[in-house]
Scaffold this motif. Sequence first.
Motif, PDB file in Angstrom:
ATOM      1  N   TRP A   1       2.041  10.722  10.540  1.00  0.00           N
ATOM      2  CA  TRP A   1       3.382  11.635   9.945  1.00  0.00           C
ATOM      3  C   TRP A   1       2.900  12.818   9.685  1.00  0.00           C
ATOM      4  O   TRP A   1       3.498  13.992   9.556  1.00  0.00           O
ATOM      5  CB  TRP A   1       3.751  11.016   8.581  1.00  0.00           C
TER       6      TRP A   1
ATOM      7  N   ALA B   1       0.701  11.901   4.702  1.00  0.00           N
ATOM      8  CA  ALA B   1       0.714  10.444   4.724  1.00  0.00           C
ATOM      9  C   ALA B   1      -0.819   9.884   4.112  1.00  0.00           C
ATOM     10  O   ALA B   1      -1.702  10.799   4.422  1.00  0.00           O
ATOM     11  CB  ALA B   1       0.821   9.886   6.022  1.00  0.00           C
TER      12      ALA B   1
ATOM     13  N   SER C   1      -2.316   4.301   6.173  1.00  0.00           N
ATOM     14  CA  SER C   1      -0.883   3.729   6.048  1.00  0.00           C
ATOM     15  C   SER C   1      -0.420   3.734   7.458  1.00  0.00           C
ATOM     16  O   SER C   1      -0.759   4.356   8.302  1.00  0.00           O
ATOM     17  CB  SER C   1      -0.340   4.517   5.042  1.00  0.00           C
ATOM     18  N   PRO C   2       0.792   2.811   7.605  1.00  0.00           N
ATOM     19  CA  PRO C   2       1.336   2.791   8.932  1.00  0.00           C
ATOM     20  C   PRO C   2       1.920   4.059   9.352  1.00  0.00           C
ATOM     21  O   PRO C   2       2.144   4.272  10.545  1.00  0.00           O
ATOM     22  CB  PRO C   2       2.515   1.616   8.660  1.00  0.00           C
ATOM     23  N   ASP C   3       2.214   4.889   8.367  1.00  0.00           N
ATOM     24  CA  ASP C   3       2.885   6.354   8.667  1.00  0.00           C
ATOM     25  C   ASP C   3       1.688   7.552   8.727  1.00  0.00           C
ATOM     26  O   ASP C   3       2.053   8.628   8.527  1.00  0.00           O
ATOM     27  CB  ASP C   3       3.855   6.841   7.819  1.00  0.00           C
ATOM     28  N   ASP C   4       0.470   6.960   8.937  1.00  0.00           N
ATOM     29  CA  ASP C   4      -0.699   8.037   8.893  1.00  0.00           C
ATOM     30  C   ASP C   4      -0.147   9.086  10.041  1.00  0.00           C
ATOM     31  O   ASP C   4      -0.982  10.223   9.648  1.00  0.00           O
ATOM     32  CB  ASP C   4      -1.864   7.233   9.197  1.00  0.00           C
TER      33      ASP C   4
ATOM     34  N   LYS D   1       2.289   4.912   1.110  1.00  0.00           N
ATOM     35  CA  LYS D   1       2.352   5.471   2.085  1.00  0.00           C
ATOM     36  C   LYS D   1       2.147   6.884   2.534  1.00  0.00           C
ATOM     37  O   LYS D   1       1.665   7.622   3.254  1.00  0.00           O
ATOM     38  CB  LYS D   1       3.880   5.041   2.947  1.00  0.00           C
ATOM     39  N   HIS D   2       2.968   7.641   1.212  1.00  0.00           N
ATOM     40  CA  HIS D   2       2.805   9.229   1.315  1.00  0.00           C
ATOM     41  C   HIS D   2       2.203   9.593   0.097  1.00  0.00           C
ATOM     42  O   HIS D   2       2.189   8.842  -0.925  1.00  0.00           O
ATOM     43  CB  HIS D   2       4.148   9.690   1.568  1.00  0.00           C
TER      44      HIS D   2
ATOM     45  N   GLU E   1       0.999  -1.185   0.181  1.00  0.00           N
ATOM     46  CA  GLU E   1      -0.105  -0.074  -0.064  1.00  0.00           C
ATOM     47  C   GLU E   1       0.890   1.322   0.199  1.00  0.00           C
ATOM     48  O   GLU E   1       1.926   1.286   0.601  1.00  0.00           O
ATOM     49  CB  GLU E   1      -0.979   0.097   1.310  1.00  0.00           C
TER      50      GLU E   1
ATOM     51  N   TYR F   1       5.538   4.771  -2.389  1.00  0.00           N
ATOM     52  CA  TYR F   1       5.562   3.523  -1.469  1.00  0.00           C
ATOM     53  C   TYR F   1       6.573   3.333  -0.791  1.00  0.00           C
ATOM     54  O   TYR F   1       7.529   2.561  -0.746  1.00  0.00           O
ATOM     55  CB  TYR F   1       5.399   2.218  -2.702  1.00  0.00           C
TER      56      TYR F   1
END
Length: 233
Positions: A96, A87, A91-94, A5-6, A3, A67
């Motif tokens: 951010w 982000a 995503s795992p970095d939401d 990320k940014h 998925e 990605y």
Amino acid sequence: MAEPKHYVVMEGLGNGKSDYTIQATGQVEKVEGRLGGVSVSKGQGDQVNGSTVNGTVWGQADGYRLYGGIKKVDIENPDHVQVHTGAIAGSPDDDWTDECEVTVRAEKVEFISGQGVGEGALELTIEHDIHGGQSERTRVKLPTGSTQTLGASIDNFKVPKGGSENKLLTTKVTEREPPSDWFTGRPDEGSNTMDITLECGPRGEVSQNVPIDSDRGNPGEIKVYYTIDDLSG
């Protein structure tokens, strides 16, 4: 593919155009529709090669899903481009989005003193070193009494919104005067270090004077101008 990320959106402002380069830590995908609250289109001519994008934005907007993380964004004409980053939700970095992306650029160099009028241009190699970050080297021919554009992106940093981060920036200069001094003596050199503050918000400008020692009894000085800019707008 994992998925995204940014995202990065390059939005053109007014007339004119600007070339740009985006470097990421993973694959990059150009998209169309809405991204970061901006309408983006795929357009023609922008080149996506793995984790690097080389593009040109005119009066519309280009949008990319990353990605991975944002490594560097380099803009030829910053006054023409509004950069939107963030982000992608879920995503795992939401989280951010609690940070902004701050970029440090070397914009121009100004001749201050050192060579007499008519002695020609100085061949300068300027190293911009952010301690704990990246360094960038620029080369420029600087005629006596002139100012030349550098337009070099040095490094990007994530900074907490509402906070700040201090860095040391060293500017090191090596110069020769062509053509008479190329093969006589050693190159003239100089360096200086200053504190810079990285924070979210409006663009900041700083400058650093660098004295240049000379073994020919002709010391000089230049001034390098830097910008510190929040890419998230």
